[in-house]
Design an enzyme around this catalytic site. Structure first.
Site, short mmCIF file in Angstrom:
data_model
loop_
_atom_site.label_atom_id
_atom_site.label_comp_id
_atom_site.label_asym_id
_atom_site.label_seq_id
_atom_site.Cartn_x
_atom_site.Cartn_y
_atom_site.Cartn_z
N GLU A 1 38.59 54.61 7.01
CA GLU A 1 37.61 53.57 6.66
C GLU A 1 37.24 53.71 5.19
OE1 GLU A 1 33.18 51.95 7.81
OE2 GLU A 1 34.27 53.05 9.36
N HIS B 1 37.23 51.90 1.44
CA HIS B 1 37.13 50.51 1.03
C HIS B 1 37.52 50.26 -0.43
CE1 HIS B 1 35.30 49.63 4.84
NE2 HIS B 1 34.39 50.55 4.65
N ASP C 1 34.26 56.52 4.92
CA ASP C 1 33.54 55.31 4.55
C ASP C 1 33.29 55.31 3.04
OD1 ASP C 1 32.38 52.84 4.72
OD2 ASP C 1 30.65 53.45 5.90
#
Length: 319
Positions: A6, A8, A279
């Protein structure tokens, strides 16, 4: 070596979409987040190296084109995002992989774009940012998308986004909006819609990934089964709800750096269903790395969580 799922990115053409979902931060913090999202070189690789991440699966930071009301614009934007991401991955194929960005305003168009991304660009799945203009993925109109996802044998990462309508319970309590709490129950509810609508009965080989250690769902399997057994309705399931959460769902550690949710997820779903993630850049890479390296699990399980489960699910090169 770790694989992180995850992680980005953003490109200039998508900054307006990004601003829509960004929590309230100072201009300086926002500028630094955009700088990190936009970097595919020294800064991102240094953060990966410091955390022991050998490969990052990159995805456009949401919500992207899913909030675009012009379907044609959304379709063009998704294709552009995927082409730009593919170009960056091709520069460092040893370190990066990709999840497709999709315009689900047109389910068949999204299915075609997913197939292009997998077959032509080498992407390993897709990331969808919650509902698309208030329509959730259990809606019958998404049948062509689920059929294609299952046929391509790649997973769908269901990432959070804002509720379409602000829940009344959050009125007057803005501290609970977005990642603090709203995104958790929004995404968990979306996943449960898929279960109770029978999506996984119709597409038993479809695979869903949830971040943040499963958005609290590993804690509630028994209660879901207990209450579902008492529910009357016209959509009977072939198995209890927990069956689908154990058979069709994987979870990542993104944004959850604590032993209690990790051990709960492993216990509830099995050691083959939990995968490491950070993340980035919304969470600190070093903190996530220290957590998983020192978590109270044995080394065989740690190796599965850190890389082997991702290698198997995404068919990435071993080691």
């Amino acid at each position: 070596m770790k694989i992180a799922l995850e992680e980005h990115v953003v490109f200039p053409a998508f900054l307006d979409y990004l601003a829509h979902a960004m929590p309230k931060v100072t201009p300086g913090v926002y500028a630094d987040i955009v700088a990190q999202l936009s970097d595919f070189g020294e800064r991102r690789l240094a953060a990966m190296d410091a955390a022991g991440v050998g490969r990052a699966v990159l995805s456009l930071s949401g919500p992207g084109v899913q909030i675009e009301r012009d379907t044609a614009v959304a379709l063009r934007g998704a294709r552009l995002a995927n082409d730009l991401l593919a170009t960056e991955i091709q520069r460092r194929p040893d370190r990066y992989a990709g999840f497709a960005h999709l315009a689900l305003q047109d389910p068949l168009g999204a299915a075609d774009e997913l197939e292009r991304c997998v077959r032509e660009l080498g992407f390993v799945g897709a990331m969808v940012n919650g509902h698309t203009l208030g329509v959730y993925l259990d809606d019958p109109r998404f049948a062509p998308f689920w059929e294609r996802l299952e046929a391509l044998d790649v997973p769908l990462y269901l990432h959070p986004d804002d509720s379409f309508v602000k829940p009344y319970v959050l009125e007057g309590c803005d501290e609970l909006l977005k990642p603090t709490w709203e995104w958790t129950f929004e995404t968990a509810s979306h996943a449960l819609r898929l279960v109770f609508a029978g999506v996984f009965d119709r597409y038993p080989r479809a695979r869903l990934i949830l971040g943040h250690m499963g958005e609290t769902l590993p804690y509630v399997l028994w209660r879901l089964d207990s209450r579902a057994a008492l529910t009357t309705g016209n959509r009977p399931l072939a198995a209890p709800p927990s069956h689908y959460l154990r058979s069709n769902v994987y979870v990542t550690t993104s944004g959850q750096c604590a032993d209690v949710p990790l051990i709960a997820a492993l216990s509830a779903l099995g050691e083959d269903r939990v995968l490491f993630s950070i993340d980035y850049p919304y969470e600190d890479s070093a903190t996530a790395a220290r957590f998983i390296e020192n978590a109270a699990i044995d080394e065989t399980v740690r190796d599965k969580v850190c890389r082997r489960n991702a290698e198997a699910l995404l068919r990435l090169p071993a080691g």
